[in-house]
Structures are given as structure tokens and as C-alpha cells.
Enzyme design. Structure first.
Site, short mmCIF file in Angstrom:
data_model
loop_
_atom_site.label_atom_id
_atom_site.label_comp_id
_atom_site.label_asym_id
_atom_site.label_seq_id
_atom_site.Cartn_x
_atom_site.Cartn_y
_atom_site.Cartn_z
N GLY A 101 0.77 -1.24 0.00
CA GLY A 101 0.00 0.00 0.00
C GLY A 101 0.80 1.29 0.00
N ARG B 212 -15.27 -15.21 -10.40
CA ARG B 212 -14.80 -13.83 -10.50
C ARG B 212 -15.94 -12.81 -10.56
NH1 ARG B 212 -9.83 -12.44 -11.33
NH2 ARG B 212 -9.23 -14.42 -12.23
N LEU C 2 -9.88 -8.21 -13.30
CA LEU C 2 -11.26 -7.77 -13.08
C LEU C 2 -12.15 -8.25 -14.23
CD1 LEU C 2 -10.38 -4.17 -11.94
CD2 LEU C 2 -11.28 -6.00 -10.48
N ASN D 275 -5.56 2.94 -12.78
CA ASN D 275 -4.58 1.96 -12.28
C ASN D 275 -3.19 2.54 -12.43
OD1 ASN D 275 -3.50 -0.64 -11.49
ND2 ASN D 275 -2.98 -0.98 -13.64
N HIS E 81 0.77 1.37 -13.08
CA HIS E 81 1.57 0.22 -13.55
C HIS E 81 3.04 0.64 -13.59
CE1 HIS E 81 2.43 -3.50 -15.62
NE2 HIS E 81 3.18 -2.81 -16.46
N ASP F 98 -3.51 -3.91 -18.21
CA ASP F 98 -2.49 -2.86 -18.39
C ASP F 98 -2.64 -2.13 -19.73
OD1 ASP F 98 -1.50 -3.63 -15.93
OD2 ASP F 98 -0.11 -5.08 -16.80
C1 GRF Z 1 3.33 -0.81 -7.52
O1 GRF Z 1 4.59 -0.95 -8.11
C2 GRF Z 1 2.28 -0.58 -8.57
O2 GRF Z 1 2.75 0.13 -9.67
C3 GRF Z 1 1.90 -1.98 -8.97
O3 GRF Z 1 1.96 -2.73 -7.78
C4 GRF Z 1 2.85 -2.11 -6.88
C5 GRF Z 1 2.08 -1.86 -5.62
O4 GRF Z 1 2.88 -1.32 -4.60
N1 GRF Z 1 0.61 -1.99 -9.64
P1 GRF Z 1 2.20 -0.66 -3.33
O5 GRF Z 1 1.29 -1.74 -2.73
O6 GRF Z 1 1.43 0.53 -3.77
O7 GRF Z 1 3.33 -0.32 -2.41
#
Ligand code: GRF
EC number: 2.1.2.2
Length: 215
Positions: free
Chosen positions: A14, A68, A96, A110, A112, A148
Site C-alpha cells: 500500500g 470472478r 477484473l 490503475n 503500472h 495494463d
Molecule cells: C506498484 O509498483 C504498482 O505500480 C503496482 O503494484 C505495486 C504496488 O505497490 N501496480 P504498493 O502496494 O502501492 O506499495
């Protein structure tokens, strides 16, 4: 100002949630986090939410009856109950269902850890090192049914250095994630994004360029 109500979906440590919580602590920020939802019981992200006095819900996907769609429907109930306007995926490690994605179209984002469309999926930093790119980074994008994919809102680039390991590169990217995600949320919350096909046109005050190696 009426703040947009944000639900954040998490599965792990998080740190991006924390960046969003910190941004929302500013009274001038146009959004507030009203719910943090985890599919992993005991995820550290939940502690961060509790510390910030934000409501949390855990719906474990393990042994969830009905597959799901049913799981996503259960998340949807919680998000609607909390009056969520915008959903942020922050390290949410589940695919999802198309119906769920469709129902939040234009309102779900999101982050990534790569410069999309390069290096989708997992192990993005290892992928970047293997490809030998000189710039790597992160992307915040609107979520569409493909993994993504979806219109890009914000990207931040970092150099890839000759002696980088996966860990050192990940740390450099993560620092930028924590800036890019609040910026993207602000742009969406302020209605500064217009989507035209796969292209999100973003009203932003400036631009910058990064060249590596430095000439
Ligand atoms: C991050 O690198 C994010 O880009 C990817 O998962 C990771 C999550 O890290 N989708 P955190 O839980 O926010 O520390």
C-alpha cells in the site's frame, strides 16, 4: 468544492495508497478516500487506511463462492454503498471481470510500474533490464477490460543506470509512482481529462523532457 469520493482497491503493502492518503490530507485536494478494499486479509495497506481513519473492507477471494463475477459484484456493492465516484487500483493483484470494468468506465484508474505499452504484466523492472532500455518508469491509466491497457493519463520516466539491479530500478520508479498517482487522481477529480478513443487529452500546465545518458 465538493470532493470526489474515492475507493482504493489494494492487495499488499500500500505505498501508493499512502501517497494518495497523503495527497488527500490537503484540504485543497479535490478528492477524499472513503473506502479501502482489500482482497487479502491482513494486507499492510489496511493498517495504513486505519491509521488515516478511512473505512476498510476485506473480501477474501480465497474460497469466495461463485467465481470472478460474483467476487467483483461483492466489491461493487461495497463501493456503491460507500458512494464512491472514482476507483483507484493500487497494487490490486486480481484480474477484473469485463462487466465490473465496464460499469466503472472512465472512473477507474490503475498504476503500472512501466512506461506502457512496454512491459505489461508482472516483473516489469526485470523486463526493462532485459530489454536494455535507457528510460523506464510508471504509468497511470484508465482501466479497460484488457490488462495494463487503456488511455494513459500520466507517465513519469526515470533513467536506467548501468549498475542497476531490479531492486534499485524498482525503488527509483516507485518514488515517481508516488508523485504520478496523486497527480492523475487530481486531474480526473477536477474533470481535466477528455478521452478520445485510446487517447486521454489532459489539461496540464507544463511538460518536461528527460534524456539518458545526459549528452
Ligand atoms: C506498484 O509498483 C504498482 O505500480 C503496482 O503494484 C505495486 C504496488 O505497490 N501496480 P504498493 O502496494 O502501492 O506499495
Amino acid at each position: 468544492m465538493v470532493k470526489k469520493r474515492v475507493g482504493v482497491l489494494v492487495s499488499g503493502r500500500g505505498s501508493n495508497l499512502q501517497a494518495l492518503l497523503d495527497a488527500c490530507a490537503d484540504p485543497a485536494f479535490p478528492a477524499e478516500i472513503v473506502l479501502v478494499l482489500s482482497n487479502v486479509p491482513g494486507a499492510y495497506a489496511l493498517e495504513r487506511a486505519e491509521r488515516a481513519k478511512v473505512a476498510t473492507v476485506t473480501i477474501s477471494h480465497k474460497g469466495f463462492p461463485g467465481g470472478r463475477e460474483a467476487f467483483d459484484a461483492a466489491m461493487d456493492v461495497e463501493l456503491r454503498k460507500a458512494g464512491v465516484d472514482i476507483v483507484c487500483l493500487a497494487g490490486f493483484m486480481r484480474l477484473l471481470s469485463p462487466g465490473f470494468v465496464q460499469s466503472w468506465a472512465g472512473r477507474m484508474i490503475n498504476i503500472h510500474p512501466s512506461l506502457l505499452p512496454s512491459f505489461k504484466g508482472l516483473h516489469t523492472h526485470a523486463q526493462a533490464l532485459a530489454a536494455g532500455v535507457k528510460l523506464h518508469g510508471c504509468t497511470v491509466h484508465l482501466v479497460t477490460p484488457d490488462l495494463d491497457d487503456g488511455p494513459i493519463l500520466v507517465q513519469a520516466a526515470v533513467p536506467v543506470l548501468a549498475d542497476d539491479s531490479e531492486e534499485s530500478l524498482a525503488a527509483r520508479v516507485l518514488e515517481q509512482e508516488h508523485k504520478a498517482y496523486p497527480l492523475a487522481l487530481r486531474l480526473i477529480a477536477e474533470g481535466k481529462v477528455a478521452v478520445d478513443g485510446n487517447r486521454a487529452k489532459v489539461e496540464a500546465p507544463g511538460f518536461g523532457a528527460l534524456v539518458n545518458p545526459v549528452p
